[in-house]
Design an enzyme around this catalytic site. Structure first.
Site, PDB file in Angstrom:
ATOM      1  N   GLY A  37       0.772  -1.233   0.000  1.00 39.71           N
ATOM      2  CA  GLY A  37       0.000   0.000   0.000  1.00 39.71           C
ATOM      3  C   GLY A  37       0.802   1.281   0.000  1.00 39.71           C
ATOM      4  O   GLY A  37       0.249   2.344   0.286  1.00 39.71           O
ATOM      5  N   GLY A  38       2.089   1.232  -0.316  1.00 41.70           N
ATOM      6  CA  GLY A  38       2.898   2.438  -0.298  1.00 41.70           C
ATOM      7  C   GLY A  38       2.616   3.360  -1.466  1.00 41.70           C
ATOM      8  O   GLY A  38       2.126   2.929  -2.514  1.00 41.70           O
ATOM      9  N   ASN A  46       6.212  -3.927  -7.679  1.00 37.10           N
ATOM     10  CA  ASN A  46       6.441  -4.914  -6.623  1.00 37.10           C
ATOM     11  C   ASN A  46       6.988  -6.237  -7.147  1.00 37.10           C
ATOM     12  O   ASN A  46       7.780  -6.893  -6.472  1.00 37.10           O
ATOM     13  CB  ASN A  46       5.138  -5.192  -5.872  1.00 37.10           C
ATOM     14  CG  ASN A  46       4.986  -4.369  -4.610  1.00 37.10           C
ATOM     15  OD1 ASN A  46       5.144  -3.149  -4.653  1.00 37.10           O
ATOM     16  ND2 ASN A  46       4.662  -5.008  -3.508  1.00 37.10           N
ATOM     17  N   ASN A 105       1.630  -9.159  -0.777  1.00 36.27           N
ATOM     18  CA  ASN A 105       2.650  -8.495   0.030  1.00 36.27           C
ATOM     19  C   ASN A 105       2.024  -7.334   0.795  1.00 36.27           C
ATOM     20  O   ASN A 105       1.336  -6.504   0.193  1.00 36.27           O
ATOM     21  CB  ASN A 105       3.775  -7.997  -0.882  1.00 36.27           C
ATOM     22  CG  ASN A 105       4.838  -7.178  -0.162  1.00 36.27           C
ATOM     23  OD1 ASN A 105       5.273  -6.145  -0.648  1.00 36.27           O
ATOM     24  ND2 ASN A 105       5.261  -7.635   0.985  1.00 36.27           N
ATOM     25  N   ARG A 184       9.257   4.587  -9.221  1.00 40.20           N
ATOM     26  CA  ARG A 184       8.277   4.668  -8.143  1.00 40.20           C
ATOM     27  C   ARG A 184       7.770   6.112  -7.994  1.00 40.20           C
ATOM     28  O   ARG A 184       6.573   6.343  -7.773  1.00 40.20           O
ATOM     29  CB  ARG A 184       8.926   4.169  -6.851  1.00 40.20           C
ATOM     30  CG  ARG A 184       8.014   4.107  -5.648  1.00 40.20           C
ATOM     31  CD  ARG A 184       7.213   2.826  -5.619  1.00 40.20           C
ATOM     32  NE  ARG A 184       6.398   2.767  -4.434  1.00 40.20           N
ATOM     33  CZ  ARG A 184       6.208   1.665  -3.706  1.00 40.20           C
ATOM     34  NH1 ARG A 184       6.765   0.532  -4.064  1.00 40.20           N
ATOM     35  NH2 ARG A 184       5.437   1.686  -2.641  1.00 40.20           N
ATOM     36  N   HIS A 259      11.158  -5.857   3.980  1.00 36.03           N
ATOM     37  CA  HIS A 259       9.724  -6.012   3.697  1.00 36.03           C
ATOM     38  C   HIS A 259       9.456  -6.587   2.313  1.00 36.03           C
ATOM     39  O   HIS A 259       8.309  -6.870   1.984  1.00 36.03           O
ATOM     40  CB  HIS A 259       9.063  -4.640   3.830  1.00 36.03           C
ATOM     41  CG  HIS A 259       7.569  -4.658   3.915  1.00 36.03           C
ATOM     42  ND1 HIS A 259       6.879  -5.494   4.782  1.00 36.03           N
ATOM     43  CD2 HIS A 259       6.609  -3.934   3.257  1.00 36.03           C
ATOM     44  CE1 HIS A 259       5.577  -5.281   4.649  1.00 36.03           C
ATOM     45  NE2 HIS A 259       5.395  -4.350   3.731  1.00 36.03           N
ATOM     46  N   TRP A 260      10.495  -6.752   1.506  1.00 36.37           N
ATOM     47  CA  TRP A 260      10.334  -7.161   0.115  1.00 36.37           C
ATOM     48  C   TRP A 260      11.092  -8.441  -0.186  1.00 36.37           C
ATOM     49  O   TRP A 260      12.023  -8.454  -0.993  1.00 36.37           O
ATOM     50  CB  TRP A 260      10.830  -6.044  -0.801  1.00 36.37           C
ATOM     51  CG  TRP A 260       9.765  -5.097  -1.231  1.00 36.37           C
ATOM     52  CD1 TRP A 260       8.493  -5.014  -0.770  1.00 36.37           C
ATOM     53  CD2 TRP A 260       9.900  -4.083  -2.229  1.00 36.37           C
ATOM     54  NE1 TRP A 260       7.811  -4.007  -1.407  1.00 36.37           N
ATOM     55  CE2 TRP A 260       8.650  -3.419  -2.300  1.00 36.37           C
ATOM     56  CE3 TRP A 260      10.943  -3.669  -3.043  1.00 36.37           C
ATOM     57  CZ2 TRP A 260       8.427  -2.359  -3.179  1.00 36.37           C
ATOM     58  CZ3 TRP A 260      10.716  -2.624  -3.914  1.00 36.37           C
ATOM     59  CH2 TRP A 260       9.464  -1.977  -3.980  1.00 36.37           C
TER      60      TRP A 260
END
Length: 279
Positions: A37-38, A46, A105, A184, A259-260
């Site tokens: 959700g960034g 992603n 994710n 991004r 986180h990835w």
């Protein structure tokens, strides 16, 4: 398979009363990947390292969730995970997919959990990666550092704030390329209304993400839980909650990983999921 590109795999579909964007490649059983959700997030940003290997074996779909990247914007009065789960169902209906494996994710993980609960007959196997939806942490005060930086970018969408957030995404910052950060940023600034509507929707915390802890036992899908030991967005003990609560679940933790996992340890992640899906 030849080198895939974002443009070459880009698709649109009218589903559930909105225009959804997704990337698609490959054939066979459907695997749908749901991003986090960034600000500036999307399916390709992603999962660019995963779509090629997966497309060798599966019909691989990377969805831009409603309100993100190239999909229609929304102003939501419901939890994002519910909105996204319905969008996945509507996408599957539009594409003639009866059943799919889901890889989620962060926010996409919470959305995948919601899908498994709301539409249990439409999911085969479930892969949760640094998934949201675990409620409170047993050991750490929330929100974690990464979530604070995420909302800082939503409120003040500058390149410097984005870089600060991205530096927390992964364990080894040398993996962050200028091309990745610039892409991004362009995603984020292409549709500023996405940012504005996310902030408006999030003014009511109940509209962000659900706590599925009391309902985990209802999940029937066989589940793989993947976490980065060094995740600074969603705490590792949420992975322990999920493996404790979901009846048929397996947990894999990557060290030196934030986180990835799908990006930082792409080859190992791909092999892990392939093994899970075929055994």
């Amino acid at each position: 398979m030849s080198q895939l590109t974002e443009d070459g795999t880009s698709r649109y579909v009218e589903a559930g009363g909105m225009k959804l964007h997704y990337n698609e490649a490959g054939s066979g059983e459907a695997v749908i990947m749901l991003h986090g959700g960034g600000p500036g997030a999307g399916g390709w940003s992603n999962f660019a390292k995963n779509i090629g290997p997966f497309a060798e074996r599966y019909r691989t779909i990377l969805l831009d969730c409603p309100g993100f990247n190239k999909s229609d914007t929304i102003l939501s009065s419901e939890p994002r995970d519910l909105v996204n789960a319905r969008a996945v169902r509507d996408l599957m209906d539009a594409l003639g997919i009866q059943k799919a494996h889901l890889i989620g994710n962060s926010m996409g993980g919470a959305s995948s959990i919601r899908f498994a609960l709301e539409f249990p007959d439409r999911i085969d196997r479930l892969i949760l990666m640094g998934a949201a939806g675990g409620g409170q942490s047993l050991f750490q005060p929330l929100p974690l550092e990464g979530i604070k930086l995420l909302f800082k970018v939503y409120m003040h969408p500058t390149m410097d704030n984005l870089k600060q957030m991205m530096n927390v995404f992964i364990y080894d910052q040398k993996q962050l390329t200028e091309e990745m950060i610039q892409g991004r940023y362009e995603n984020m600034m292409r549709r500023p209304e996405h940012l504005e509507n996310f902030v408006k929707s999030a003014s009511n915390p109940a509209n962000v993400l659900s706590d599925f802890t009391p309902r985990l036992h209802e999940i029937k899908a066989r589940t793989l839980i993947v976490w980065g030991r060094d995740d600074r967005f969603v705490p590792l003990d949420h992975g322990l909650k999920f493996i404790w609560g979901i009846p048929d679940a397996h947990l894999h933790v990557f060290s030196r990983c934030g986180h990835w996992a799908q990006w930082e340890h792409a080859d190992a992640f791909n092999r892990l999921v392939f093994d899970f899906l075929t055994h």
